[in-house]
Design a protein around this motif. Structure first.
Motif, PDB file in Angstrom:
ATOM      1  N   LEU A 109      66.488  63.708  34.864  1.00 32.48           N
ATOM      2  CA  LEU A 109      66.317  63.245  32.978  1.00 32.48           C
ATOM      3  C   LEU A 109      67.122  62.121  32.875  1.00 32.48           C
ATOM      4  O   LEU A 109      66.446  61.551  32.315  1.00 32.48           O
ATOM      5  N   ILE A 110      68.286  61.660  33.351  1.00 25.42           N
ATOM      6  CA  ILE A 110      68.680  60.447  33.201  1.00 25.42           C
ATOM      7  C   ILE A 110      67.813  59.173  33.712  1.00 25.42           C
ATOM      8  O   ILE A 110      67.160  58.433  33.031  1.00 25.42           O
ATOM      9  N   GLN A 111      67.736  59.756  34.742  1.00 24.06           N
ATOM     10  CA  GLN A 111      66.422  58.711  35.774  1.00 24.06           C
ATOM     11  C   GLN A 111      65.023  58.037  34.742  1.00 24.06           C
ATOM     12  O   GLN A 111      65.169  57.359  34.869  1.00 24.06           O
ATOM     13  N   ARG A 169      65.864  56.526  31.739  1.00 25.25           N
ATOM     14  CA  ARG A 169      66.059  55.199  31.548  1.00 25.25           C
ATOM     15  C   ARG A 169      65.073  54.531  31.918  1.00 25.25           C
ATOM     16  O   ARG A 169      64.509  53.432  31.154  1.00 25.25           O
ATOM     17  N   TYR A 170      63.804  54.108  32.964  1.00 24.08           N
ATOM     18  CA  TYR A 170      62.905  54.261  32.941  1.00 24.08           C
ATOM     19  C   TYR A 170      61.740  54.021  31.053  1.00 24.08           C
ATOM     20  O   TYR A 170      61.299  53.547  31.303  1.00 24.08           O
ATOM     21  N   GLN A 171      61.777  55.576  30.775  1.00 24.42           N
ATOM     22  CA  GLN A 171      61.356  55.097  29.795  1.00 24.42           C
ATOM     23  C   GLN A 171      62.024  54.702  27.865  1.00 24.42           C
ATOM     24  O   GLN A 171      61.174  54.132  27.327  1.00 24.42           O
ATOM     25  N   MET A 172      63.372  54.133  28.395  1.00 22.98           N
ATOM     26  CA  MET A 172      63.811  53.596  27.820  1.00 22.98           C
ATOM     27  C   MET A 172      63.293  51.746  27.957  1.00 22.98           C
ATOM     28  O   MET A 172      62.842  51.072  27.343  1.00 22.98           O
ATOM     29  N   LEU A 173      63.246  51.569  28.716  1.00 18.65           N
ATOM     30  CA  LEU A 173      63.005  50.074  29.514  1.00 18.65           C
ATOM     31  C   LEU A 173      61.549  49.963  29.264  1.00 18.65           C
ATOM     32  O   LEU A 173      61.226  48.399  28.840  1.00 18.65           O
ATOM     33  N   ILE A 174      60.395  51.222  30.016  1.00 14.74           N
ATOM     34  CA  ILE A 174      58.879  50.756  29.509  1.00 14.74           C
ATOM     35  C   ILE A 174      58.451  49.908  28.154  1.00 14.74           C
ATOM     36  O   ILE A 174      57.965  49.334  27.843  1.00 14.74           O
ATOM     37  N   HIS A 175      59.424  51.783  27.259  1.00 12.98           N
ATOM     38  CA  HIS A 175      59.270  51.587  25.523  1.00 12.98           C
ATOM     39  C   HIS A 175      59.983  50.130  24.428  1.00 12.98           C
ATOM     40  O   HIS A 175      58.589  50.465  24.080  1.00 12.98           O
ATOM     41  N   LEU A 197      69.129  52.396  37.916  1.00 11.48           N
ATOM     42  CA  LEU A 197      69.884  51.200  36.919  1.00 11.48           C
ATOM     43  C   LEU A 197      70.014  51.645  36.402  1.00 11.48           C
ATOM     44  O   LEU A 197      70.713  50.897  34.944  1.00 11.48           O
ATOM     45  N   TYR A 198      71.884  52.448  36.784  1.00 17.15           N
ATOM     46  CA  TYR A 198      72.787  52.076  36.287  1.00 17.15           C
ATOM     47  C   TYR A 198      73.155  50.668  35.982  1.00 17.15           C
ATOM     48  O   TYR A 198      74.790  50.604  34.973  1.00 17.15           O
ATOM     49  N   GLU A 199      72.965  49.842  36.477  1.00 20.43           N
ATOM     50  CA  GLU A 199      74.133  48.485  35.761  1.00 20.43           C
ATOM     51  C   GLU A 199      73.758  48.312  35.271  1.00 20.43           C
ATOM     52  O   GLU A 199      74.048  47.784  34.123  1.00 20.43           O
TER      53      GLU A 199
END
Length: 122
Positions: free
Chosen positions: A17-19, A22-28, A68-70
């Motif tokens: 879910l975290i992953q 993170r992908y959703q935040m980046l892409i959107h 994508l933690y960094e």
């Protein structure tokens, strides 16, 4: 390393879910800030952002091991503008969610009602 190679059970669900968030935040965020479009509502983005922030705070050890933690270690969920939106893979994925002009025109024309034909009196 894949999340399923590191975690099991409930920890795996949290890591995935975290992953995903993170992908959703980046892409959107890329769609919004770089492509000047929007495919989800601001309310939806905000909900995902707050959920991600909460998950990272609740499960810091899991969060550190997820991809994508960094980029998200000090993220406060207020904006996606300062995330690495120009990464090639982020841009490609974001573009795949945004319809092209031609696709948009086809959607509009397929959603419009057909105009009735005029009858000739002759």
């Amino acid at each position: 390393m894949k999340t399923y190679e590191i975690f099991t059970g409930k920890d795996l669900e949290i890591a995935e879910l975290i992953q995903q968030r993170r992908y959703q935040m980046l892409i959107h965020s890329c769609i919004y800030y770089k492509l000047n479009q929007n495919v989800i509502s601001d309310m939806q983005w905000d909900m995902w952002a707050k959920e991600l922030k909460s998950l990272q705070e609740q499960y810091p050890e899991i969060s550190k091991q997820v991809t994508l933690y960094e980029y998200f270690k000090d993220w406060d969920a207020s904006s996606g503008a300062f995330l690495p939106l120009s990464l090639d893979w982020v841009m490609r994925k974001a573009q795949s969610f945004v319809p092209t002009k031609k696709q948009s025109q086809n959607i509009v024309s397929s959603n419009s009602k057909p105009k009735p034909k005029k009858r000739s009196l002759f």
